[in-house]
Write a protein that holds these residues in place. Structure first.
Motif, PDB file in Angstrom:
ATOM      1  N   ARG A 142      36.500  51.024  32.441  1.00  0.00           N
ATOM      2  CA  ARG A 142      37.054  52.330  32.809  1.00  0.00           C
ATOM      3  C   ARG A 142      37.735  52.274  34.174  1.00  0.00           C
ATOM      4  O   ARG A 142      38.777  52.811  34.404  1.00  0.00           O
ATOM      5  N   ARG A 143      37.072  51.549  35.115  1.00  0.00           N
ATOM      6  CA  ARG A 143      37.593  51.537  36.484  1.00  0.00           C
ATOM      7  C   ARG A 143      37.574  50.104  37.000  1.00  0.00           C
ATOM      8  O   ARG A 143      36.540  49.429  36.940  1.00  0.00           O
ATOM      9  N   GLU A 144      38.698  49.604  37.446  1.00  0.00           N
ATOM     10  CA  GLU A 144      38.749  48.245  38.004  1.00  0.00           C
ATOM     11  C   GLU A 144      38.111  48.240  39.388  1.00  0.00           C
ATOM     12  O   GLU A 144      38.418  49.101  40.205  1.00  0.00           O
ATOM     13  N   GLU A 145      37.203  47.298  39.639  1.00  0.00           N
ATOM     14  CA  GLU A 145      36.646  47.146  40.987  1.00  0.00           C
ATOM     15  C   GLU A 145      37.709  46.513  41.888  1.00  0.00           C
ATOM     16  O   GLU A 145      38.503  45.698  41.429  1.00  0.00           O
ATOM     17  N   ASP A 146      37.674  46.900  43.149  1.00  0.00           N
ATOM     18  CA  ASP A 146      38.633  46.306  44.074  1.00  0.00           C
ATOM     19  C   ASP A 146      37.953  45.153  44.828  1.00  0.00           C
ATOM     20  O   ASP A 146      37.054  45.374  45.633  1.00  0.00           O
ATOM     21  N   TYR A 147      38.365  43.909  44.509  1.00  0.00           N
ATOM     22  CA  TYR A 147      37.804  42.742  45.197  1.00  0.00           C
ATOM     23  C   TYR A 147      38.811  42.267  46.233  1.00  0.00           C
ATOM     24  O   TYR A 147      39.674  41.439  45.935  1.00  0.00           O
ATOM     25  N   LYS A 148      38.686  42.813  47.422  1.00  0.00           N
ATOM     26  CA  LYS A 148      39.646  42.417  48.472  1.00  0.00           C
ATOM     27  C   LYS A 148      39.428  40.939  48.805  1.00  0.00           C
ATOM     28  O   LYS A 148      38.293  40.480  48.881  1.00  0.00           O
ATOM     29  N   ASP A 149      40.490  40.224  49.009  1.00  0.00           N
ATOM     30  CA  ASP A 149      40.451  38.819  49.425  1.00  0.00           C
ATOM     31  C   ASP A 149      39.712  37.905  48.450  1.00  0.00           C
ATOM     32  O   ASP A 149      39.171  36.873  48.858  1.00  0.00           O
ATOM     33  N   PHE A 150      39.598  38.291  47.185  1.00  0.00           N
ATOM     34  CA  PHE A 150      38.948  37.403  46.217  1.00  0.00           C
ATOM     35  C   PHE A 150      39.857  36.197  46.000  1.00  0.00           C
ATOM     36  O   PHE A 150      41.038  36.347  45.673  1.00  0.00           O
ATOM     37  N   ARG A 201      17.405  40.952  32.967  1.00  0.00           N
ATOM     38  CA  ARG A 201      18.816  40.553  32.948  1.00  0.00           C
ATOM     39  C   ARG A 201      19.317  40.415  34.390  1.00  0.00           C
ATOM     40  O   ARG A 201      18.965  41.235  35.235  1.00  0.00           O
ATOM     41  N   HIS A 202      20.111  39.394  34.608  1.00  0.00           N
ATOM     42  CA  HIS A 202      20.653  39.139  35.955  1.00  0.00           C
ATOM     43  C   HIS A 202      22.178  39.154  35.847  1.00  0.00           C
ATOM     44  O   HIS A 202      22.734  38.545  34.934  1.00  0.00           O
ATOM     45  N   ILE A 203      22.814  39.866  36.760  1.00  0.00           N
ATOM     46  CA  ILE A 203      24.273  39.994  36.672  1.00  0.00           C
ATOM     47  C   ILE A 203      24.946  39.472  37.937  1.00  0.00           C
ATOM     48  O   ILE A 203      24.541  39.809  39.044  1.00  0.00           O
ATOM     49  N   GLU A 204      25.947  38.640  37.751  1.00  0.00           N
ATOM     50  CA  GLU A 204      26.792  38.190  38.869  1.00  0.00           C
ATOM     51  C   GLU A 204      28.195  38.751  38.619  1.00  0.00           C
ATOM     52  O   GLU A 204      28.747  38.578  37.522  1.00  0.00           O
ATOM     53  N   GLU A 205      28.726  39.419  39.620  1.00  0.00           N
ATOM     54  CA  GLU A 205      30.033  40.078  39.458  1.00  0.00           C
ATOM     55  C   GLU A 205      31.136  39.309  40.191  1.00  0.00           C
ATOM     56  O   GLU A 205      30.948  38.897  41.337  1.00  0.00           O
ATOM     57  N   PHE A 206      32.259  39.154  39.499  1.00  0.00           N
ATOM     58  CA  PHE A 206      33.443  38.545  40.096  1.00  0.00           C
ATOM     59  C   PHE A 206      34.649  39.390  39.680  1.00  0.00           C
ATOM     60  O   PHE A 206      34.519  40.264  38.817  1.00  0.00           O
ATOM     61  N   GLU A 207      35.804  39.069  40.264  1.00  0.00           N
ATOM     62  CA  GLU A 207      36.989  39.855  39.882  1.00  0.00           C
ATOM     63  C   GLU A 207      37.312  39.617  38.401  1.00  0.00           C
ATOM     64  O   GLU A 207      37.465  38.467  37.973  1.00  0.00           O
ATOM     65  N   ASP A 208      37.388  40.700  37.640  1.00  0.00           N
ATOM     66  CA  ASP A 208      37.713  40.642  36.194  1.00  0.00           C
ATOM     67  C   ASP A 208      36.708  39.845  35.368  1.00  0.00           C
ATOM     68  O   ASP A 208      37.043  39.371  34.270  1.00  0.00           O
ATOM     69  N   CYS A 209      35.536  39.629  35.909  1.00  0.00           N
ATOM     70  CA  CYS A 209      34.614  38.745  35.196  1.00  0.00           C
ATOM     71  C   CYS A 209      33.167  39.068  35.584  1.00  0.00           C
ATOM     72  O   CYS A 209      32.867  39.311  36.757  1.00  0.00           O
TER      73      CYS A 209
END
Ligand code: SF4
Length: 381
Positions: free
Chosen positions: A138-146, A97-105
């Motif tokens: 559970r916890r929102e990641e903080d994506y600064k300047d996204f 499995r390959h995961i790409e992370e973005f803000e809220d997605c």
């Protein structure tokens, strides 16, 4: 948080001892810090065996004759047999499995580097669909300047790229070129800070006349002058970090099969290869579509982090075209025969080299910068 998966995602099953190229051999498996801590605490003889089988400096499993120290003669994992999946490190738990992370997605895919996954990804004749659903976090990641505006534009453009790549009223070559042209034009809007014009651009490419125009226009690029550009692209692979021990030898053989001949001979060979594939049921049209959709889905939205959307579609196109080159070399080496399984094998080998090394992904994208749009048209049409 929104999760996206391709529709075939849940079909995957690891075939373990039946696997023709297990992921537990041929490359170093890196262990995350949390699992390393867990391994330090395993008691008894098994705990000692585990600790002795780890390269603590590299944070990876030791290898014996190129195989993970835990891979037994039956190609089964001794760690798993002893303690179940709780003993897996993050890499082993996730792969393929390959995961790409973005803000809220989060976008999840299967990796082509696993043969069982490759059979699903490239074996499908259906048009790939992408399924989305919301999950609580559970916890929102903080994506600064996204840059959320760029991201939504990228997703809109990617949607249009999928429509083009899956428009089977055009041949797969024309579809690839049209997708490249669209993203080329979109890149101009990113650079000129004119993202407000993206929707107008998409409307233009969605008009039926656009497909007609590309059908006609691409003919001029089918002039049989692919060898030199294909060779230049192939040479990028020679400059990359090597992940599989016998990869340089495979590349050397492929180079000899493909490029030790004139432009006319190369072109005649490519035509003969296509004809041979048609006769043996290897559907190159479908394979091109599935490869382009796979690489575009996996990497295109990542342009939100560097603004290089065009670089991502060039990378997808190059990966698809290089897979074809290597498959053609294999066909030539096998007395001009190639099965679907051979093609999948080739696709998975290339994916293993380019997709599992960040330096290789970066190098591929960078070294494609000098390749212009018309060079891509010549290769992909
Ligand atoms: S490569 Fe895929 S099928 Fe083979 S052992 Fe690994 S996960 Fe299982």
């Amino acid at each position: 948080m929104e999760i996206t998966i391709p529709h075939y995602y849940k079909r995957f099953r690891c075939i373990a001892s039946e696997c023709p190229d297990t992921c537990c051999a041929g490359w170093a498996i890196m262990i995350d810090d949390k699992t390393l801590k867990k391994y330090k605490k395993i008691r008894g003889t098994f705990g000692r065996t585990v600790r002795a089988s780890i390269n603590w400096k590299e944070k990876s499993f030791r290898q014996r004759k190129g195989r993970c120290a835990f891979l037994n003669k039956e190609n089964l994992c001794e760690l798993y047999l002893e303690g179940g999946s709780d003993y897996f490190c993050r890499t082993c738990r996730r792969y393929p499995r390959h995961i790409e992370e973005f803000e809220d997605c989060r976008e999840i895919s299967l990796s082509l580097s696993c043969m069982a996954a490759a059979r699903i990804i490239l074996g499908s004749r259906e048009k790939v669909r992408f399924l989305r659903r919301e999950i609580p976090v559970r916890r929102e990641e903080d994506y600064k300047d996204f840059d959320y505006f760029l991201f939504t534009n990228l997703l809109d453009v990617r949607e249009a790229v999928f429509e083009i790549l899956q428009n089977r009223t055009m041949d797969a070559g024309t579809r690839s070129c049209m997708a490249l042209a669209l993203v080329h034009d979109f890149q101009g809007r990113i650079q000129g800070q004119r993202l407000g014009e993206t929707q107008e651009l998409l409307e233009r490419y969605r008009k039926p006349e656009a497909a007609d125009w590309f059908r006609k226009d691409m003919e001029q690029y089918r002039d049989g002058s692919q060898r030199d550009t294909a060779f230049r692209m192939f040479r990028i692979l020679k400059r990359m970090e090597v992940l599989q021990e016998n990869w340089p030898e495979e590349l050397w053989q492929a180079r000899r099969m493909l490029y030790s001949r004139s432009g006319e001979e190369y072109q005649a060979m490519r035509e003969a290869w296509k004809e041979s594939c048609r006769n043996s049921g290897v559907d190159l049209e479908n394979l091109r579509e599935q490869l382009m959709v796979y690489y575009t889905y996996t990497y295109f939205a990542g342009a939100v982090y560097d603004g290089q959307a065009y670089g991502k579609i060039k990378m997808a196109s190059a990966a698809a075209r290089l897979t074809e080159e290597l498959a053609m070399a294999r066909w030539k080496a096998q007395q001009e025969t190639l099965t679907q399984e051979d093609f999948l094998w080739t696709a998975h080998r290339l994916s293993k080299e380019i997709e599992h090394s960040d330096p290789n992904l970066i190098a591929l994208e960078r070294q494609l910068v000098p390749f212009g749009l018309t060079e891509f048209f010549r290769l992909m049409a």
